[in-house]
Design a protein around this motif. Structure first.
Motif, PDB file in Angstrom:
ATOM      1  N   GLU A 340       0.846  -1.208   0.000  1.00  0.00           N
ATOM      2  CA  GLU A 340       0.000   0.000   0.000  1.00  0.00           C
ATOM      3  C   GLU A 340       0.880   1.256   0.000  1.00  0.00           C
ATOM      4  OE1 GLU A 340      -4.083   1.228   0.216  1.00  0.00           O
ATOM      5  OE2 GLU A 340      -3.189  -0.757   0.027  1.00  0.00           O
ATOM      6  N   LYS A 341       1.932   1.236   0.850  1.00  0.00           N
ATOM      7  CA  LYS A 341       2.828   2.388   0.965  1.00  0.00           C
ATOM      8  C   LYS A 341       3.625   2.581  -0.320  1.00  0.00           C
ATOM      9  CE  LYS A 341       1.839   4.068   4.842  1.00  0.00           C
ATOM     10  NZ  LYS A 341       1.189   5.384   4.836  1.00  0.00           N
ATOM     11  N   ALA A 342       4.123   1.458  -0.895  1.00  0.00           N
ATOM     12  CA  ALA A 342       4.903   1.541  -2.127  1.00  0.00           C
ATOM     13  C   ALA A 342       4.066   2.219  -3.212  1.00  0.00           C
ATOM     14  CB  ALA A 342       5.345   0.146  -2.573  1.00  0.00           C
ATOM     15  N   LYS A 343       2.799   1.843  -3.285  1.00  0.00           N
ATOM     16  CA  LYS A 343       1.889   2.446  -4.261  1.00  0.00           C
ATOM     17  C   LYS A 343       1.790   3.950  -4.008  1.00  0.00           C
ATOM     18  CE  LYS A 343      -2.665   1.607  -4.771  1.00  0.00           C
ATOM     19  NZ  LYS A 343      -3.829   0.739  -4.474  1.00  0.00           N
ATOM     20  N   GLU A 344       1.607   4.297  -2.746  1.00  0.00           N
ATOM     21  CA  GLU A 344       1.463   5.705  -2.376  1.00  0.00           C
ATOM     22  C   GLU A 344       2.719   6.504  -2.765  1.00  0.00           C
ATOM     23  OE1 GLU A 344       0.156   5.965   1.731  1.00  0.00           O
ATOM     24  OE2 GLU A 344       0.949   8.024   1.865  1.00  0.00           O
ATOM     25  N   TYR A 345       3.907   5.885  -2.576  1.00  0.00           N
ATOM     26  CA  TYR A 345       5.158   6.587  -2.875  1.00  0.00           C
ATOM     27  C   TYR A 345       5.580   6.416  -4.338  1.00  0.00           C
ATOM     28  CZ  TYR A 345       5.611   6.340   2.246  1.00  0.00           C
ATOM     29  OH  TYR A 345       5.388   6.415   3.592  1.00  0.00           O
ATOM     30  N   PRO A 348       7.727   1.210  -7.790  1.00  0.00           N
ATOM     31  CA  PRO A 348       7.219  -0.024  -8.400  1.00  0.00           C
ATOM     32  C   PRO A 348       7.660  -1.229  -7.568  1.00  0.00           C
ATOM     33  CG  PRO A 348       8.930   1.016  -9.777  1.00  0.00           C
ATOM     34  CD  PRO A 348       8.804   1.842  -8.546  1.00  0.00           C
ATOM     35  N   LEU A 349       6.705  -2.065  -7.164  1.00  0.00           N
ATOM     36  CA  LEU A 349       7.041  -3.204  -6.301  1.00  0.00           C
ATOM     37  C   LEU A 349       6.009  -4.306  -6.507  1.00  0.00           C
ATOM     38  CD1 LEU A 349       8.937  -4.208  -3.999  1.00  0.00           C
ATOM     39  CD2 LEU A 349       7.345  -3.196  -2.388  1.00  0.00           C
ATOM     40  N   ALA A 350       6.457  -5.417  -7.060  1.00  0.00           N
ATOM     41  CA  ALA A 350       5.544  -6.544  -7.287  1.00  0.00           C
ATOM     42  C   ALA A 350       5.244  -7.209  -5.943  1.00  0.00           C
ATOM     43  CB  ALA A 350       6.195  -7.545  -8.240  1.00  0.00           C
ATOM     44  N   PRO A 351       3.987  -7.678  -5.750  1.00  0.00           N
ATOM     45  CA  PRO A 351       3.585  -8.258  -4.464  1.00  0.00           C
ATOM     46  C   PRO A 351       4.491  -9.394  -3.990  1.00  0.00           C
ATOM     47  CG  PRO A 351       1.675  -7.985  -5.878  1.00  0.00           C
ATOM     48  CD  PRO A 351       2.865  -7.618  -6.694  1.00  0.00           C
ATOM     49  N   ASP A 352       5.100 -10.135  -4.955  1.00  0.00           N
ATOM     50  CA  ASP A 352       5.906 -11.292  -4.543  1.00  0.00           C
ATOM     51  C   ASP A 352       7.404 -10.978  -4.519  1.00  0.00           C
ATOM     52  OD1 ASP A 352       6.001 -10.849  -7.209  1.00  0.00           O
ATOM     53  OD2 ASP A 352       5.653 -12.944  -7.814  1.00  0.00           O
ATOM     54  N   HIS A 353       7.767  -9.717  -4.618  1.00  0.00           N
ATOM     55  CA  HIS A 353       9.180  -9.317  -4.626  1.00  0.00           C
ATOM     56  C   HIS A 353       9.827  -9.687  -3.281  1.00  0.00           C
ATOM     57  CE1 HIS A 353      12.764  -6.944  -5.148  1.00  0.00           C
ATOM     58  NE2 HIS A 353      12.379  -6.613  -6.374  1.00  0.00           N
ATOM     59  N   PRO A 354      11.009 -10.321  -3.303  1.00  0.00           N
ATOM     60  CA  PRO A 354      11.646 -10.733  -2.041  1.00  0.00           C
ATOM     61  C   PRO A 354      11.972  -9.547  -1.125  1.00  0.00           C
ATOM     62  CG  PRO A 354      13.148 -11.032  -3.909  1.00  0.00           C
ATOM     63  CD  PRO A 354      11.801 -10.745  -4.479  1.00  0.00           C
ATOM     64  N   ARG A 355      12.130  -8.369  -1.702  1.00  0.00           N
ATOM     65  CA  ARG A 355      12.453  -7.182  -0.895  1.00  0.00           C
ATOM     66  C   ARG A 355      11.338  -6.820   0.098  1.00  0.00           C
ATOM     67  NH1 ARG A 355      16.852  -4.434  -3.435  1.00  0.00           N
ATOM     68  NH2 ARG A 355      18.361  -6.127  -3.288  1.00  0.00           N
ATOM     69  N   VAL A 356      10.097  -7.237  -0.212  1.00  0.00           N
ATOM     70  CA  VAL A 356       8.982  -6.897   0.672  1.00  0.00           C
ATOM     71  C   VAL A 356       9.254  -7.454   2.069  1.00  0.00           C
ATOM     72  CG1 VAL A 356       6.506  -7.142   1.106  1.00  0.00           C
ATOM     73  CG2 VAL A 356       7.337  -6.820  -1.229  1.00  0.00           C
ATOM     74  N   ARG A 357       9.704  -8.702   2.104  1.00  0.00           N
ATOM     75  CA  ARG A 357      10.007  -9.324   3.394  1.00  0.00           C
ATOM     76  C   ARG A 357      11.195  -8.639   4.079  1.00  0.00           C
ATOM     77  NH1 ARG A 357       8.314 -13.538   6.079  1.00  0.00           N
ATOM     78  NH2 ARG A 357       6.791 -13.857   4.434  1.00  0.00           N
ATOM     79  N   GLU A 358      12.207  -8.315   3.271  1.00  0.00           N
ATOM     80  CA  GLU A 358      13.390  -7.619   3.819  1.00  0.00           C
ATOM     81  C   GLU A 358      13.013  -6.287   4.457  1.00  0.00           C
ATOM     82  OE1 GLU A 358      16.716  -6.995   1.059  1.00  0.00           O
ATOM     83  OE2 GLU A 358      16.311  -9.052   0.349  1.00  0.00           O
ATOM     84  N   ILE A 359      12.136  -5.547   3.755  1.00  0.00           N
ATOM     85  CA  ILE A 359      11.727  -4.242   4.288  1.00  0.00           C
ATOM     86  C   ILE A 359      10.983  -4.444   5.607  1.00  0.00           C
ATOM     87  CG2 ILE A 359      10.225  -2.244   3.893  1.00  0.00           C
ATOM     88  CD1 ILE A 359      10.968  -2.502   0.907  1.00  0.00           C
ATOM     89  N   LEU A 360      10.122  -5.461   5.645  1.00  0.00           N
ATOM     90  CA  LEU A 360       9.390  -5.742   6.889  1.00  0.00           C
ATOM     91  C   LEU A 360      10.354  -6.016   8.038  1.00  0.00           C
ATOM     92  CD1 LEU A 360       6.289  -7.915   5.920  1.00  0.00           C
ATOM     93  CD2 LEU A 360       6.295  -5.794   7.234  1.00  0.00           C
TER      94      LEU A 360
END
Lengths: 523, 523
Positions: A340-345, A348-360
């Protein structure tokens, strides 16, 4: 549709709040804001008790208010004074308002222990004082102080005090729960009982000592009163008065009463913030309707549901009170919040991108250290861009030194900062003095960079907050600095955490500058 | 006397509050405190949603609790899972508690839009899940999520969900106002209506989105429910849950219900502070019953009356909830407040002494500059002694210098302070490093003075707070530092104000040291 009159006492009873002190200028500004909100009466102060208040009434005459009438407040005459020589009544006349609110005793205990006069004498004080002001052309509201305690102690006597006010010409009888200890069902029963005894319109004035002030005011309205008294943000002595920022939306959106317009209600958050600002109090983020957290969703389950249908976890549409929905980033957050935040900012970030977990993970780690991104989305955006792309360095720090020096007991210390930065291989060495060490460092850093990035001169630091985390470590405690900056177009918040306040401030300053430069490039 | 069960959900719903995150250790410590307060149930967490929560249930078994039972919380089974393979139900069994609270949907909108299953299927989910846990020997409480919204949208269906839970063996049916938008009279009417349809005991779970959560809980008790759910300090998502620190005294002192003992109630403020401390939130001073301002009197009229009879402006005796009366010093204060304080500080001062007026003026002036003595009575006492007598100097500052130096981007800066003091003509020059500039200065000052005043080694800085005043001036804003010190016997607070944080901290440090030395002499 029944019409309810709104009577604001922020400037009088609200000013009794601990830590509160309004200047005449503050009171004038708040009056204009209350008029904009559309309240019917603004209790401006107690001219007899305070010379500052007398000045306010003089200045307030120059305001051109659209809906609100300014009201002067005071007590019934002293037992040993004639009305025409009573200083309080004279100062009320002198205030020059169309409406005057007079408070008197309704509780036999107060008559006996505080006034120290016979019960009958108190009825005379009420009746004389109201009749006198009435004869001078004033509309008089009677505040029956401690009415509910009085009614419970001696119902007949409490009713007699209202009768005395009614007979003397009071235009409204306000039942006050001055000590704030009455329960909602008692308020309803007592209002119903009073209605059988008097014909004058009734009002309600409640306090929050049992955390039911708002409910008590609403119960009284349910029972038929036509005037509600309260303060913005529930300011007031002890635990505060009934909170108009909750009462107004409850009256309009839950009970469908006519009081202020829909358009006026949509500025509720703005008015609430304004009063906090003038009162120099941090807004209560958990405040009903207008708080920053009032429509914030954190738990994963809730966030999912709200994305499907906002009504699932929102009792009203936040826009109706000028608020908005927020999705929080925290260790309770799931991937959904990050996406949601990536969209707001616009990252570009695909839902299954491994970076999502890293950012968390990184978020969780930083939050563990004391960082908080809920008021510092500028830093969050930078952190996400650093992880995913879209970030670049604009300068490197070579070093800084801040010196605070005090040479005499009675003098303020001098603060000086020197700084060396490297901008694309070019070394810039500058120095600045400031009001304090952070201000000196801030000034030196901008001085060093403005030569390369002239747009930095547009940045204004709008807010700067320091919070001591884990204060039990004394002066060695960690601090969190939250800063808010703006450039006339947008605003952004940044954060820094360290045991060293200079370092924490530095982090927030650097983020603020990088945010500005990145956004300028994107535009 | 009717008995009311208290169900605390601070550790589960309270942890959903913005800015909140409890470690397992935090949760264990809070559990012990809740047991000490005497609540009947402690909802420990959602073992299915969070591995941290599962660890908590394991550790919680080792606690020896006197009155409280730990409860595990979770949802009804997923539509496509069998009960014996549903991970949530399995984790609930795994938590090993005697009581389990299961939440399910009661609002047709949620069944349709969030679960996405037919209305009938949802009844099966409720019934299967409860029956399964019941068959495994658990006492099951059913949280009917959004019950009030559900009842208003489709009363028959909402009642069917309760019926399904009742038939499956639920021991208590908790009516939840999940979105917090229901009005008090609606709660009462709906509880009354439900009582006609089910026989199982009822509970109430409310949220504060309309600022009526406490009233709603009490209205439900009035209508006959036997369990009340809430959190300490009203922590919880959005605007928070119903606040137990208000509900408990209201139940006991206003409604005369049996729930916790008088002795337990007298520790209410202590428990409230403890939870704030663990949650790392500043206590809300305006909080009903337990806030620092709840029994504080500021206006001259009120102070006079309270001195005659405390009941005149106090709805209960503050000691019943572990709180106490406070007389505030502020520009609303009169001579009475000053005389009261002088008595407290054992400063001889005749009521007609001309210094009383001088002190009032000085106070007003300092408050105008941003000083605040309400949390810094150590500084107030020093100021009064400086004006009236009883003060002497212990040292003079010749000068100090604080240097903060950062030599690499990734390193924390080094902070060093040097100081020169004059103690009765003897010059002492020392230096110290610290975690930050204030800590370095604090350390250097004590080092310089301890040689002359060894008792200073007993001082511990207990709390250190920084508040930015008038934050719109950015990094050049004035700050107020409030510090609290203790020496194992007594505690005292001091204050400093300056645009320079080092200077503000310095003032508070010096006051703290002088206060200690003066008191040591007096003893």
């Amino acid at each position: 549709m029944r019409h309810i009159e709104i009577y604001d006492t922020t400037l009088r009873d609200g000013a009794q709040s601990e830590d509160m002190s309004f200047s005449v200028e503050d009171k004038l500004r708040i009056s204009q804001k209350l008029d904009f909100l559309g309240v019917h009466y603004i209790e401006g102060g107690w001219p007899g008790a305070n010379p500052k208040d007398l000045l306010f009434f003089k200045e307030a005459k120059k305001l051109s208010l659209k809906t609100s009438k300014i009201v002067a407040f005071g007590s019934t005459r002293k037992a040993n004074h004639k009305v025409s020589f009573d200083p309080t009544l004279q100062s009320l006349l002198h205030a020059g308002t169309e409406v005057v609110t007079l408070f008197g005793k309704s509780w036999n205990l107060h008559v006996k222990d505080v006034l120290g006069v016979p019960l009958k004498k108190n009825l005379e004080l009420i009746s004389d004082s109201i009749a006198y002001l009435h004869s001078k052309g004033k509309r008089v509201f009677f505040d029956a102080e401690h009415f509910f305690d009085g009614y419970l102690a001696d119902p007949d006597y409490a009713i007699l005090t209202l009768g005395a006010a009614e007979k003397a010409g009071a235009a409204c009888l306000i039942l006050c729960d001055t000590n704030g200890g009455t329960m909602p069902w008692q308020v309803k029963e007592i209002v119903k009982a009073v209605q059988k005894e008097v014909k004058t319109p009734l009002g309600i004035h409640t306090h929050n000592d049992a955390e039911v002030a708002v409910a008590n005011a609403l119960m009284a309205v349910e029972a038929g009163v036509s005037q509600v008294q309260g303060t913005i943000n529930g300011l007031g002595e002890r635990c505060g008065n009934a909170n108009l920022t909750s009462i107004l939306p409850n009256l309009k959106l839950k009970m469908q009463f006519d009081c202020i317009s829909d358009e006026q209600l949509s500025h509720l958050q703005e008015v609430s913030r304004f009063v906090s600002e003038i009162a120099n109090l941090s807004p209560n983020k958990y405040q009903a309707y207008v708080g920053n957290a009032a429509f914030a969703h954190k738990g994963g389950v809730h966030v999912d549901a709200v994305r499907k249908n906002a009504r699932t976890y929102e009792h009203i549409a936040p826009e109706k009170v000028g608020n908005k929905q927020r999705i929080l980033i925290s260790d309770y957050s799931g991937r959904g919040n990050i996406l949601e935040k990536a969209k707001e900012y616009k990252i570009p970030l695909a839902p299954d991108h491994p970076r999502v977990r890293e950012i968390l993970h990184q978020l969780k780690d930083l939050e563990g250290q004391g960082y908080q991104f809920e008021g510092a989305e500028g830093s969050l955006e930078l952190m996400m861009k650093k992880a995913i792309g879209g970030y670049r360095r604009f300068f490197k720090l070579v070093g800084f030194r801040v010196i605070v020096e005090k040479r005499k007991e009675e003098e303020t210390p001098i603060s000086e900062a020197t700084i060396v930065v490297d901008v694309n291989g070019q070394i810039e060495h500058t120095a600045a003095i400031g009001n304090g060490p952070v201000n000196a460092l801030d000034t030196a850093l901008r001085k060093a960079l403005q030569k390369f990035y002239p747009s930095l001169s547009e940045i204004k630091l709008l807010d700067y907050k320091v919070r001591v985390l884990a204060a039990q470590d004394g002066s060695a405690s960690k601090v969190r600095v939250l800063s808010e900056s703006g450039d006339g177009h947008i605003k952004w918040g940044t954060v820094g955490v360290s045991e060293n306040i200079i370092e924490a401030s530095w982090q927030a300053l650097v983020d603020s500058i990088e945010y500005k430069l990145l956004h300028d490039e994107e535009v």
